[in-house]
Design a protein around this motif. Structure first.
Motif, short mmCIF file in Angstrom:
data_model
loop_
_atom_site.label_atom_id
_atom_site.label_comp_id
_atom_site.label_asym_id
_atom_site.label_seq_id
_atom_site.Cartn_x
_atom_site.Cartn_y
_atom_site.Cartn_z
N ASN A 241 0.94 -1.12 0.13
CA ASN A 241 0.02 -0.13 -0.08
C ASN A 241 0.91 1.33 0.05
O ASN A 241 0.48 2.32 -0.46
N SER A 245 0.43 3.91 -2.95
CA SER A 245 0.17 5.29 -2.53
C SER A 245 1.21 6.26 -3.33
O SER A 245 1.01 7.33 -3.57
N LEU A 289 -5.03 1.89 2.32
CA LEU A 289 -4.44 2.47 1.00
C LEU A 289 -5.08 3.88 0.79
O LEU A 289 -4.32 4.83 0.59
N ARG A 290 -6.25 4.09 1.17
CA ARG A 290 -6.91 5.44 0.98
C ARG A 290 -6.19 6.30 1.95
O ARG A 290 -5.79 7.62 1.71
N VAL A 293 -2.68 7.32 0.63
CA VAL A 293 -2.96 8.15 -0.48
C VAL A 293 -3.28 9.52 0.13
O VAL A 293 -2.61 10.68 -0.46
N LYS A 296 -0.21 11.14 1.99
CA LYS A 296 0.81 11.49 1.16
C LYS A 296 0.66 12.67 0.34
O LYS A 296 1.31 13.54 0.06
#
Length: 366
Positions: A241, A245, A289-290, A293, A296
């Motif tokens: 992940n 990301s 993962l969301r 993202v 970051k």
């Protein structure tokens, strides 16, 4: 007047390097605090209350004298017990003897950025920090609130929440890169690049078979191997992940676009799948993962928008068509519009529609 923090909160694991004597003192403190939390949980369960003040009045002095805790350690043990009991009042919480314990600024302080002063049962000790993480990447990065002392695989870590200021807002993005999240393809962007989840699923299924085999065997060596491998799958998924990301955020930043993601909150409650697919759905770390993202992207100055995912993979992306029909997606991988005949990979179509929905959304007032 205190300033309002605008940025992102990042959890970091600061690795500590205690001496053997310091490690023994930290372990003894952890065992005493967790034993005190178990006793406080018993009081909370017997009196059927998760109120911290009430439980503290009932057992504060007992915890201090029975386990040799300082005043603040006893209070934090009560808070830990009440927090766990509040989440599930059907049963009494039970804590591991070396479970993570909380420290607040009254019993933990930082000596520069390479050491901490931490309270133990034998008094305060100065412990070096081996890995400082994002805390050292800018003088404006600050630690927020309390920290958790964690003992894992013979090593000590300090889990801290770090305030990382958000970069100054730039111009409006030139467009929105939609990202479709899934199980077969973990992420597919609007440019058609897919990050396949085949390797992740293979690792998970192999681990399921191996765990079942070792549990059935039940020998001491099998139990040792189970203990050794208990976090391996989670570390693998986390690394995947992070890689995905980082790639998505870098691509969006290089092209001057924002990132549009599906708002998948509650998806496990909405979806119904066959028994064979259930394990894949419930072990799918789309939320992690969301989150990767999102934080970051904030650090990189890339805007992120969440859109309604309904019918994104069933809507024809042709501007003059836009037909929505379940039959447009005849298979998991393929999309073909039954009205205009437009065809393409279903995940790519969904990512395109996600990006277009973000473009017509009103920006949040916040």
């Amino acid at each position: 007047m205190s300033s309002i923090f605008t940025g992102v909160l990042v959890t970091e694991m600061l690795k500590l390097a205690p001496s053997p004597e310091q490690a023994a003192a930290l372990l003894a403190t952890m065992r005493a605090c967790n034993a005190a939390a178990n006793q406080a949980a018993n009081v909370a369960f017997q009196h059927r209350t998760a109120n911290k003040i009430t439980v503290q009045k009932l057992c504060y002095y007992d915890l201090r004298y029975a386990f040799g805790l300082s005043a603040q350690m006893a209070i934090l043990a009560v808070h830990k017990a009440c927090g766990a009991y509040k989440r599930d009042k059907a049963k009494q919480p039970v804590f591991r003897d070396t479970g993570a314990i909380a420290y607040d600024p009254r019993i933990l302080s930082f000596k520069g950025r390479d050491a901490i002063s931490i309270l133990t049962l034998d008094g305060r000790i100065i412990v070096p920090i081996v890995y400082q993480g994002r805390w050292t990447q800018g003088p404006e990065n600050r630690i927020r609130g309390q920290a958790d002392l964690v003992h894992r695989d013979g090593m000590f870590f300090l889990a801290v929440v770090i305030e990382v200021p958000e970069p100054p807002a730039g111009d409006e993005p030139e467009g929105w890169m939609g990202v479709d999240l899934g199980i077969v393809n973990l992420a597919t962007d609007a440019d058609g690049q897919a990050h396949c989840g085949k390797a992740v699923r293979a690792v998970r299924r192999r681990n399921v078979r191996l765990r079942a085999k070792l549990q059935a065997k039940g020998t001491k060596s099998a139990k040792r191997l189970l203990k050794k491998r208990r976090c391996k799958e989670a570390r693998f998924a986390r690394d995947v992940n992070h890689v995905i990301s980082k790639h998505l955020v870098g691509k969006a930043k290089d092209t001057g676009r924002g990132i549009a993601l599906e708002d998948l909150q509650g998806i496990r409650d909405r979806l119904t799948v066959s028994k064979a697919q259930r394990a894949d759905l419930h072990s799918w770390s789309f939320d992690q993962l969301r989150r990767f993202v999102t934080y970051k992207a904030i650090l990189a100055g890339v805007p992120v928008r969440l859109v309604d995912p309904r019918n994104t993979s069933r809507t024809c992306p042709e501007p003059e068509c836009g037909h929505i029909d379940k039959r447009n997606r005849s298979t998991r991988d393929d999309f073909r519009c039954i009205r205009c005949g437009f065809a393409g990979p279903a995940d790519h179509i969904a990512a395109t529609n996600i990006g277009r929905r973000a473009a017509v959304m009103r920006p949040d007032a916040a």
